[in-house]
Scaffold this motif. Structure first.
Motif, short mmCIF file in Angstrom:
data_model
loop_
_atom_site.label_atom_id
_atom_site.label_comp_id
_atom_site.label_asym_id
_atom_site.label_seq_id
_atom_site.Cartn_x
_atom_site.Cartn_y
_atom_site.Cartn_z
N GLU A 526 0.86 -1.19 0.00
CA GLU A 526 0.00 0.00 0.00
C GLU A 526 0.89 1.24 0.00
O GLU A 526 1.25 1.78 1.06
N GLU A 527 1.29 1.69 -1.21
CA GLU A 527 2.24 2.79 -1.30
C GLU A 527 1.66 4.10 -0.77
O GLU A 527 2.38 4.92 -0.19
N ARG A 528 0.38 4.32 -1.00
CA ARG A 528 -0.21 5.57 -0.50
C ARG A 528 -0.19 5.60 1.03
O ARG A 528 0.12 6.61 1.64
N GLY A 529 -0.52 4.47 1.63
CA GLY A 529 -0.45 4.39 3.09
C GLY A 529 0.98 4.57 3.59
O GLY A 529 1.22 5.22 4.62
N GLU A 530 1.93 4.00 2.85
CA GLU A 530 3.34 4.18 3.19
C GLU A 530 3.71 5.67 3.17
O GLU A 530 4.36 6.18 4.10
N ALA A 531 3.26 6.38 2.13
CA ALA A 531 3.59 7.80 2.01
C ALA A 531 2.94 8.60 3.13
O ALA A 531 3.56 9.50 3.71
N LEU A 532 1.70 8.28 3.44
CA LEU A 532 1.01 8.97 4.54
C LEU A 532 1.78 8.80 5.85
O LEU A 532 1.94 9.75 6.64
N THR A 533 2.27 7.58 6.09
CA THR A 533 2.99 7.31 7.33
C THR A 533 4.32 8.05 7.36
O THR A 533 4.74 8.57 8.41
N LEU A 534 5.00 8.12 6.23
CA LEU A 534 6.26 8.86 6.17
C LEU A 534 6.03 10.34 6.50
O LEU A 534 6.82 10.95 7.24
N VAL A 535 4.95 10.90 5.96
CA VAL A 535 4.64 12.30 6.24
C VAL A 535 4.34 12.49 7.72
O VAL A 535 4.77 13.47 8.35
N THR A 536 3.59 11.56 8.29
CA THR A 536 3.27 11.66 9.73
C THR A 536 4.54 11.54 10.57
O THR A 536 4.71 12.24 11.58
N LEU A 537 5.45 10.67 10.16
CA LEU A 537 6.74 10.58 10.86
C LEU A 537 7.50 11.90 10.76
O LEU A 537 8.20 12.31 11.70
N GLY A 538 7.37 12.57 9.63
CA GLY A 538 7.98 13.89 9.48
C GLY A 538 7.41 14.88 10.48
O GLY A 538 8.15 15.68 11.07
N THR A 539 6.10 14.83 10.66
CA THR A 539 5.46 15.73 11.63
C THR A 539 5.97 15.45 13.03
O THR A 539 6.23 16.38 13.82
N MET A 540 6.10 14.16 13.37
CA MET A 540 6.61 13.80 14.70
C MET A 540 8.03 14.33 14.90
O MET A 540 8.37 14.86 15.97
N ALA A 541 8.84 14.21 13.87
CA ALA A 541 10.21 14.70 13.97
C ALA A 541 10.23 16.22 14.12
O ALA A 541 11.01 16.78 14.91
#
Length: 817
Positions: A526-541
């Protein structure tokens, strides 16, 4: 009384014992109609108790100098059609003559005189009245008839004037006495209350109760007059509360007869209906706040009322003044006044079909909400938001019915479908109450539906800042997803929970949840879900001031979205990168990201994110001291949020314009805008945090308490529509050319020289914060703080932090920074 040469009265109009309130425009309009040569018969229609008789008598009194005779003929006490002509003849003093019909005698009497006949309460005798009226008008060229009836008399060439209820106060929990008395309905209540209790006055603390009374009674004069008489016995709050049983309360003890009680005047109209008209009228009581013809056809038709007959029966109910037809934004809607609706509901319950009708109503609006849900993410967002707003009272009624009958599945499906609408339109608190209530029922709902409802509750709680509740809901949703072993849903639930866990201060667990989500999405492909999670990890950072890591995560997510050609994901990622570049002071990169994001959201037709992106561009321009550009972007964002009815967006745009006004040194305007922000937020049930805003304290010091309070109250007193109009009138008074660079400031005014972020930093310097502590407090990097401090020193023309601290304390920035 004026007499004719034969010593007969030229009029028999009664002397009014009280003034007529709120009808000046009606009187002027009716007089203008009567002055037209083609208007021979004008009928004042309207629901029972609306004041048709009083209005007709007031008009007759003002125009009687233009007639030889003016006669009031009252038919309320007459029940036999055969006696209509007799009643008319008796009123004008005509007796039967041998060999001549009575109506011929009446005709001969009126033929050569300019006469105005006021025929009152015609609805139950329209056939007989229409017959004599048509005959007299044909043979008496100088005769004019002014009739009152709950529906048209039915004469060829008849003109109709619809008599509406009095204007009621706009719903507002902070209504003041000054604003309340501007309503015609409240003025009538006050006049009648003073008549029975001369020392009665309206105060701010009682204004809400009076407004509630008038609103509940739909501005119907008879009902308001009857309610006002209770001020000698009950408090205003008690009157408002007891209107649940308004038919028992609103009785005129000094008179007898059906026209002197609220129930009696409605029963009078009801009994004139045919059985099928009564049946449809009863069924219309399930609708709240109006409805469309398609809704009525879907909910109210069955073997007793064919769907093809609905429009014809409905038309007759409109003619009978029991249903109001409205044109709202090009759509025809029909509404039964709440007082009539309560009566109709009683009748519906007696028929035994109430439960079936309410269930049909709830299912119809569930279908509407579920059809709307996907559209709230598309190009028709504004259209569907408006449609749901127009039906919000019906949606509430459906939810209320489910609450009373334990229909948890319908309630939760409604709440899921309405979640985004509630969030965008500022109804998050109300929506959360509905969904929490439905979640308390532990039966009749699938695990999937309950999990989706828990997700929605978490979103609404998060919007409200109730992070502990949001975490609880997201944890429960995740548990349901794990139980179902729905791996894609588990991955999304992990994302939701991670965000709240971060807000609650547990960064380590937040990252763990996101990494588990990332693994799941990658295993599922699920590449879109992967991208969403990467963006959320960016917010956490970013929240941990791990700026380089945040940029990397955002860029990784953006790369996946670009590979997928996912325009929404690309736009959202660019917006995040723009935010990050802005707090770092990299304004050029930030501007580029926002502009590309804006273009994509416009292509998608996502009006909400377009407005949000414009607001970001406005803040960026403000931080660059490009105030003309900031003003233009902000106005465009405000128009967008206004079109969507997005209260939070409206409030944030108005707040930004307050910054611009203060930079203009228009401090009165700035304070009014701050007051307006508080009003907008309160209108949506948000907690007002305006008093914690640094601009609040700075403006209070600048203009003084008295002027601040005056301007604040003025801004806060405006309606949301008035606030938007006022905010759109804010203009930048400085140089029309925007270079985006700061000019050398004087030491006099921090708010006209420093950006909002620089003002915050200066305030924290005054409180003794190091750059590292400032970075932690403002959730930005220490390098960004270094940049802000350099800008502050240059703008203030000073060389040390100590000088900045002194200056900030002198200007009141240390306290609330």
């Amino acid at each position: 009384m004026i007499r004719s040469q034969s010593d007969q009265p030229c009029d028999n109009l009664p002397q009014s014992l009280s003034s007529l309130i709120g009808r000046a425009s009606d009187i002027d309009g009716i007089r203008a109609q009567l002055a037209r040569s083609e208007v021979r018969l004008l009928t004042l229609t309207g629901t029972g108790g609306v004041g048709k008789t009083r209005l007709a008598l007031a008009v007759a009194s003002t125009v009687r100098s233009g007639y030889d005779e003016v006669w009031l003929v009252e038919f309320a006490g007459l029940s036999e059609p055969d006696l209509v002509v007799q009643e008319l003849a008796s009123t004008i003093g005509v007796r039967e003559e041998p060999g001549v019909s009575l109506r011929s005698t009446v005709r001969n009497t009126l033929r050569d005189k300019r006469t105005l006949l006021v025929l009152d309460n015609c609805e139950h005798l329209t056939g007989a009245i229409a017959s004599i009226a048509e005959y007299l008008l044909a043979h008496s060229p100088t005769l004019t008839i002014l009739a009152t009836s709950r529906h048209r008399v039915g004469v060829t060439g008849e003109f109709v004037w619809q008599t509406r209820p009095l204007a009621v106060p706009v719903s507002n929990d902070s209504a003041s006495a000054e604003r309340a008395v501007q309503s015609d309905a409240v003025q009538l209540f006050l006049q009648r209350a003073v008549a029975v209790q001369p020392d009665f006055v309206v105060r701010d603390e009682s204004a809400n109760a009076i407004a509630s009374i008038c609103q509940q009674l739909d501005g119907i004069p008879l009902a308001i007059e009857l309610a006002a008489r209770w001020v000698t016995t009950l408090s205003l709050h008690e009157i408002a509360t007891r209107l649940e049983d308004r038919f028992g309360l609103l009785v005129d003890g000094t008179h007898t007869g059906r026209h002197h009680t609220l129930r009696g005047t409605i029963e009078w109209s009801y009994e004139l209906l045919t059985p099928e008209e009564q049946l449809l009228f009863n069924r219309l009581s399930v609708f709240a706040g109006g409805c469309t013809i398609s809704a009525i056809e879907a909910v109210c038709s069955d073997h007793e009322i064919a769907i093809g007959d609905i429009v014809h029966i409905l038309s007759r109910l409109v003619d009978a003044s029991l249903v109001i037809r409205m044109d709202v934004d090009g759509e025809t809607r029909f509404r039964v006044l709440d007082t009539l609706r309560l009566f109709a509901r009683e009748c519906l319950v007696r028929t035994g079909e109430a439960e079936l009708l309410y269930q049909s109503h709830a299912l119809f609006f569930l279908d509407l909400a579920e059809r709307a849900e996907p559209e709230l993410w598309g190009s028709d967002l504004a259209t569907w938001l408006d449609r749901l707003e127009a039906e919000h009272d019906n949606l509430r009624a459906a939810l209320r019915w489910t609450a009373g009958h334990g229909e948890a599945d319908i309630a939760l499906r409604l709440a899921i479908a309405l979640g985004r609408f509630w969030r965008l339109r500022g109804h998050a608190a109300e929506g959360l109450r509905w969904i929490e209530n439905a979640l308390s029922w532990n039966y009749g709902v699938s695990s999937t539906t309950r999990a989706r409802a828990l997700d929605t509750a978490g979103q609404l709680a998060r919007d409200r800042g109730a992070y502990e509740s949001a975490e609880r809901y997201y944890e429960a949703a995740l548990a349901h997803r794990r139980e179902e072993q729905d791996r894609p849903a588990i991955a999304l639930a992990l994302n939701n929970l991670a965000t709240i866990v971060q807000f609650r201060g547990n960064h380590e667990r937040s990252v763990q949840l996101l990494e588990e989500s990332l693994v799941l999405f990658r295993e599922l492909g699920e590449e879109r879900g992967e991208a969403l999670t990467l963006v959320t990890l960016g917010t956490m950072a970013q929240l941990q001031q791990q700026i380089e890591q945040a940029i990397t995560r955002y860029q990784d997510g953006l790369a996946v979205f670009r590979r997928l050609n996912d325009a929404r994901g690309i736009a959202a990622s660019l917006n995040n990168l723009g935010n990050l570049a802005s707090v770092q002071g990299d304004y050029e990169t930030s501007n580029d990201c926002y502009l590309e994001s804006l273009s994509l959201f416009r292509t998608l037709g996502d009006d909400h994110d377009v407005a949000s992106c414009l607001a970001n561009l406005a803040r960026l321009a403000r931080d660059q001291n490009a105030m003309q550009r900031a003003t233009e972007y902000c106005h465009e964002a405000l128009r967008g949020f206004s079109a969507l009815g997005n209260v939070d967006g409206i409030a944030s745009s108005v707040r930004l314009l307050a910054d611009i006004a203060s930079t203009n040194q228009d401090f009165d305007q700035a304070v009014q805008l701050l007051g307006a922000v508080a009003a907008v937020r309160e209108s949506a049930g948000f907690t007002d945090g305006t008093s914690q805003d640094p601009l609040f304290d700075a403006m209070q010091k600048r203009v003084g308490t008295v002027e601040f309070t005056r301007a604040w109250d003025s801004g806060r007193a405006r309606s949301v529509e008035g606030i938007i109009a006022y905010a759109l009138d804010v203009r930048w008074n400085g140089s029309p050319t925007d270079s985006g660079s700061a000019t050398t400031p004087s030491m006099a005014d921090p708010l006209t020289r420093l950006s909002r972020r620089e003002t915050d930093v200066a305030g924290l310097i005054a409180r003794g914060f190091t750059n590292r502590k400032i970075a932690e407090a403002l959730f930005i990097s220490e390098r960004t703080v270094d940049t802000h401090v350099e800008h502050i020193l240059a703008k203030l023309g000073v060389s040390s932090r100590a000088q900045v601290a002194v200056w900030a304390v002198e200007h009141g920035l240390g306290k609330n920074a």
